[in-house]
Structures are given as C-alpha cells and as structure tokens.
Design a protein around this motif. Structure first.
Motif, PDB file in Angstrom:
ATOM      1  N   GLY A   7       9.343   8.789 -30.109  1.00 20.57           N
ATOM      2  CA  GLY A   7       8.628   8.406 -28.906  1.00 20.57           C
ATOM      3  C   GLY A   7       9.416   7.345 -28.181  1.00 20.57           C
ATOM      4  O   GLY A   7       9.984   6.453 -28.815  1.00 20.57           O
ATOM      5  N   LYS A   8       9.461   7.430 -26.867  1.00 18.83           N
ATOM      6  CA  LYS A   8      10.296   6.483 -26.121  1.00 18.83           C
ATOM      7  C   LYS A   8       9.572   5.188 -25.814  1.00 18.83           C
ATOM      8  O   LYS A   8      10.128   4.106 -25.913  1.00 18.83           O
ATOM      9  N   PHE A   9       8.296   5.284 -25.431  1.00 14.70           N
ATOM     10  CA  PHE A   9       7.548   4.095 -25.053  1.00 14.70           C
ATOM     11  C   PHE A   9       6.263   4.017 -25.862  1.00 14.70           C
ATOM     12  O   PHE A   9       5.653   5.031 -26.171  1.00 14.70           O
ATOM     13  N   TYR A  10       5.867   2.819 -26.150  1.00 14.91           N
ATOM     14  CA  TYR A  10       4.558   2.617 -26.750  1.00 14.91           C
ATOM     15  C   TYR A  10       3.570   2.317 -25.627  1.00 14.91           C
ATOM     16  O   TYR A  10       3.854   1.529 -24.742  1.00 14.91           O
ATOM     17  N   GLN A  11       2.393   2.953 -25.655  1.00 11.97           N
ATOM     18  CA  GLN A  11       1.375   2.721 -24.638  1.00 11.97           C
ATOM     19  C   GLN A  11       0.136   2.098 -25.275  1.00 11.97           C
ATOM     20  O   GLN A  11      -0.179   2.356 -26.443  1.00 11.97           O
ATOM     21  N   GLU A  12      -0.594   1.289 -24.512  1.00 15.18           N
ATOM     22  CA  GLU A  12      -1.719   0.537 -25.067  1.00 15.18           C
ATOM     23  C   GLU A  12      -2.804   1.425 -25.651  1.00 15.18           C
ATOM     24  O   GLU A  12      -3.478   1.043 -26.592  1.00 15.18           O
ATOM     25  N   SER A  70       8.199  15.267 -30.084  1.00 12.03           N
ATOM     26  CA  SER A  70       8.450  14.263 -29.054  1.00 12.03           C
ATOM     27  C   SER A  70       7.112  13.769 -28.521  1.00 12.03           C
ATOM     28  O   SER A  70       6.307  14.556 -28.028  1.00 12.03           O
ATOM     29  N   VAL A  71       6.871  12.452 -28.637  1.00 12.21           N
ATOM     30  CA  VAL A  71       5.599  11.867 -28.208  1.00 12.21           C
ATOM     31  C   VAL A  71       5.855  11.040 -26.952  1.00 12.21           C
ATOM     32  O   VAL A  71       6.509   9.998 -26.991  1.00 12.21           O
ATOM     33  N   GLY A  72       5.348  11.507 -25.821  1.00 11.85           N
ATOM     34  CA  GLY A  72       5.580  10.812 -24.554  1.00 11.85           C
ATOM     35  C   GLY A  72       5.434  11.791 -23.402  1.00 11.85           C
ATOM     36  O   GLY A  72       4.564  12.653 -23.416  1.00 11.85           O
ATOM     37  N   ILE A  89      16.963  22.658 -33.817  1.00 11.53           N
ATOM     38  CA  ILE A  89      15.655  22.222 -34.321  1.00 11.53           C
ATOM     39  C   ILE A  89      14.636  22.410 -33.193  1.00 11.53           C
ATOM     40  O   ILE A  89      14.798  21.835 -32.115  1.00 11.53           O
ATOM     41  N   PRO A  90      13.592  23.198 -33.400  1.00 13.87           N
ATOM     42  CA  PRO A  90      12.591  23.398 -32.339  1.00 13.87           C
ATOM     43  C   PRO A  90      11.868  22.087 -32.011  1.00 13.87           C
ATOM     44  O   PRO A  90      11.578  21.279 -32.903  1.00 13.87           O
ATOM     45  N   ILE A  91      11.577  21.889 -30.727  1.00 14.84           N
ATOM     46  CA  ILE A  91      10.929  20.667 -30.247  1.00 14.84           C
ATOM     47  C   ILE A  91       9.508  20.986 -29.784  1.00 14.84           C
ATOM     48  O   ILE A  91       9.286  21.927 -29.026  1.00 14.84           O
ATOM     49  N   LEU A  92       8.555  20.168 -30.237  1.00 17.61           N
ATOM     50  CA  LEU A  92       7.174  20.230 -29.763  1.00 17.61           C
ATOM     51  C   LEU A  92       6.896  18.954 -28.983  1.00 17.61           C
ATOM     52  O   LEU A  92       7.063  17.856 -29.506  1.00 17.61           O
ATOM     53  N   GLY A  93       6.477  19.083 -27.724  1.00 18.26           N
ATOM     54  CA  GLY A  93       6.226  17.922 -26.882  1.00 18.26           C
ATOM     55  C   GLY A  93       4.746  17.588 -26.795  1.00 18.26           C
ATOM     56  O   GLY A  93       3.944  18.414 -26.362  1.00 18.26           O
ATOM     57  N   ILE A  94       4.369  16.363 -27.211  1.00 21.10           N
ATOM     58  CA  ILE A  94       2.995  15.882 -27.064  1.00 21.10           C
ATOM     59  C   ILE A  94       2.961  14.963 -25.845  1.00 21.10           C
ATOM     60  O   ILE A  94       3.676  13.955 -25.795  1.00 21.10           O
ATOM     61  N   ASN A  95       2.152  15.307 -24.880  1.00 23.49           N
ATOM     62  CA  ASN A  95       2.159  14.620 -23.593  1.00 23.49           C
ATOM     63  C   ASN A  95       1.237  13.401 -23.591  1.00 23.49           C
ATOM     64  O   ASN A  95       0.021  13.524 -23.662  1.00 23.49           O
ATOM     65  N   THR A  96       1.859  12.229 -23.501  1.00 23.34           N
ATOM     66  CA  THR A  96       1.090  11.004 -23.278  1.00 23.34           C
ATOM     67  C   THR A  96       1.495  10.370 -21.953  1.00 23.34           C
ATOM     68  O   THR A  96       1.141   9.232 -21.669  1.00 23.34           O
ATOM     69  N   GLY A  97       2.270  11.126 -21.184  1.00 24.81           N
ATOM     70  CA  GLY A  97       2.722  10.630 -19.893  1.00 24.81           C
ATOM     71  C   GLY A  97       1.845  11.158 -18.782  1.00 24.81           C
ATOM     72  O   GLY A  97       0.624  11.214 -18.893  1.00 24.81           O
ATOM     73  N   ARG A  98       2.485  11.629 -17.702  1.00 27.94           N
ATOM     74  CA  ARG A  98       1.724  12.071 -16.536  1.00 27.94           C
ATOM     75  C   ARG A  98       1.829  13.574 -16.329  1.00 27.94           C
ATOM     76  O   ARG A  98       0.965  14.318 -16.743  1.00 27.94           O
ATOM     77  N   LEU A  99       2.932  14.043 -15.739  1.00 24.79           N
ATOM     78  CA  LEU A  99       2.968  15.446 -15.321  1.00 24.79           C
ATOM     79  C   LEU A  99       3.101  16.402 -16.499  1.00 24.79           C
ATOM     80  O   LEU A  99       2.246  17.227 -16.736  1.00 24.79           O
ATOM     81  N   GLY A 100       4.165  16.310 -17.258  1.00 26.26           N
ATOM     82  CA  GLY A 100       4.275  17.078 -18.479  1.00 26.26           C
ATOM     83  C   GLY A 100       4.528  18.564 -18.329  1.00 26.26           C
ATOM     84  O   GLY A 100       3.716  19.377 -18.740  1.00 26.26           O
TER      85      GLY A 100
END
Length: 294
Positions: A7-12, A70-72, A89-100
C-alpha cells in the motif's frame, strides 16, 4: 498460497479494511509478505504487534508468489508494477482511493474478493506496457524503462510550446506544436490520455494511442495505432531540455535526444473477479447511462 501486500499511503479510515484483509488471509492459512514501509506505517497507526515477513524491492520477490495485493488507488497499482515487473505475479487491486479503474475491489468487498480468489472465481487479464529507449543512450531510466499507463513528453519551465516531430515505424507522421504528446496503452486510455481528448480502449485491444496535449494545430487529433508500431519523437523548443514521464516518474532529457517508444517484452497480469468487468467499471466510474439533468 503465498501473497505479497503493498500500500502506498495510509489513510485515517483504513483501520477496518486493513485488519479485515489480514484476518481473511490468515484464517485461510495464506503466507503473507508485506512491503516493509507499509507494515511499519500501519503497525504504528493501529498499534499492531504482529510482524509479517517483508520485502522492500523487486529483488526480494520471485515467482513463488501466487498473488500480489495492492491496497490504495490506481496510483498504488502503478507503484506495484515496479515491484512485480516481469515476474508474472497476478495483481489484485483493492480500491481505497477515488476513481479506481485498476483497483476495482471496493474496501467493503474484501471478504468476498478473497473468497473468490480461493475458489478461483476470476479471470486474469494481461495488460501491455510501453518501453522507452533514447538515442544517444541515457541512463536516467536505468532499469525502470517501462510504463503501464503512458509515456509522455512535455515542455519544461516555459509557457512556450514544444515541437514534437513524430515518426511511426520510420515513416514521418507529422510535427505536433503542443504542450506535449502522450503515448498510451489501453490501460492508460482511461487516464491522462482521456483527459486530453483521447478515446477509451478496452484492455484486450492490441493498440496504442498517440494523444497531443493542448495542440496549437487544432486539426491534430488522437491517433490509434497497432501496438507493434515503433514510435520515434524528436523534440525541439526554446528550452534546452524537455520532460519525459513514465506513468508518475518524471525525468529530463536534452533537446535533440531521440525518444524511441515500443511495446515492452512482458505484460502485467491483472485479476478480474467474475462478478466485475471492464464495461461495468466504465459505467460506474464515468457515470454512463445515468441521467444527471435533475
């Protein structure tokens, strides 16, 4: 199963979904490796004491990993690609951002997504990448000479336009007078290129898009080309140098440096769960089919 998590950023408001993700992986006896800086950050924020094995660079990974999470947002996935590279390696993206557009699993769907992974209820979609070379050769890109979304050339430190002489497979196309020029993959067609008037291209297409940025010659329009095409740029302008960006990574090159762009020799594997699709993502993210007149 062996899984990497980044994950790139930690969010509150991340407490719940980070704990949910780890719990879902642990209770299924999945071997977890977490990017070193990411683990330090969320351990500090959440007061966690569990330390998982870590990695900090591409050289710490290998083909024994079955999955990379990937968390972000989409920007986090672009950074994830720098870890995975050509390891398939297959990537699964979990969206905690905006557009996604790439990170399509919403944070309230983590349990459902992990269950789908265990049941192998998903498809793997291969995403093509771009690769850059220069003449004369430059070491500014080192071994990170590839991009998942786009490669762009643009003006630097001036309000004046640059001229980008463009050749396709050695044949002269045109000279763009513009703020810059974007070469986009189908994956990147929903990003920077789209904001500059480029078309949306579905991921399975074997195409690239050449999109001018604020062109002075108003008849200049985005051009869709086969992804086997070699693209060459020769940039000139009032400044002595210009910018080249590979996704979010920016470097400077001297005027007169020839930029050669072509398809990279490897692809990125993205997991698409069977209850989602690219067209569904387009409808959700671009609000297609919704009447907003009221």
């Amino acid at each position: 199963m062996k899984v990497g998590v980044y994950g790139k950023f930690y969010q509150e408001d991340a407490d719940g979904y980070i704990i949910t993700l780890l719990d879902e992986l642990v209770k299924r006896n999945i071997e977890i490796y977490i990017e070193e800086g990411y683990q330090e950050e969320f351990n500090k924020q959440l007061n966690l004491t569990t330390n998982y094995p870590t990695f900090s660079s591409f050289t710490d990974l290998d083909t024994s990993f079955d999955l990379f999470i990937s968390v972000g947002g989409d920007g986090t996935i672009l950074r994830t690609v720098l870890y995975v590279r050509d390891l398939n390696i297959p990537i699964l993206g979990i969206n905690t951002g905006r557009l996604g557009f790439l990170a399509t699993v919403q944070n309230n769907e983590i349990t459902k997504a992990i269950e789908a992974i265990i049941l192998e209820d998903y498809d793997i979609v291969e995403r093509s990448l771009l690769q850059i070379e220069t003449n004369p050769p430059s070491n500014v890109f080192a071994d990170l000479n590839f991009a998942l979304n786009e490669i762009a050339v643009s003006r630097k430190n001036t309000t004046s336009m640059i001229t980008v002489k463009t050749l396709l497979d050695g044949e002269y196309l045109t000279s763009y007078w513009a703020d810059g020029l974007i070469v986009s993959t189908p994956t990147g067609s929903t990003g920077y290129s789209l904001s500059c008037g480029g078309p949306v291209i579905t991921p399975e297409n074997k195409s690239f898009v050449v999109t001018p940025i604020a062109p002075h010659n108003l008849n200049a329009r985005p051009l869709v080309i086969p992804d086997k095409t070699e693209i060459r740029f020769e940039v000139s302008g009032r400044e002595e140098d210009f910018l080249v960006s590979l996704d979010s990574r920016i470097n400077t090159l001297d005027n007169g440096t020839e930029v050669i762009i072509k398809k990279a020799p490897f692809t990125i594997k993205m997991i698409e769960l069977n209850y989602e699709s690219f067209l569904q993502t387009l409808r959700n993210k671009l609000l297609w089919g919704e009447d907003r007149r009221n």
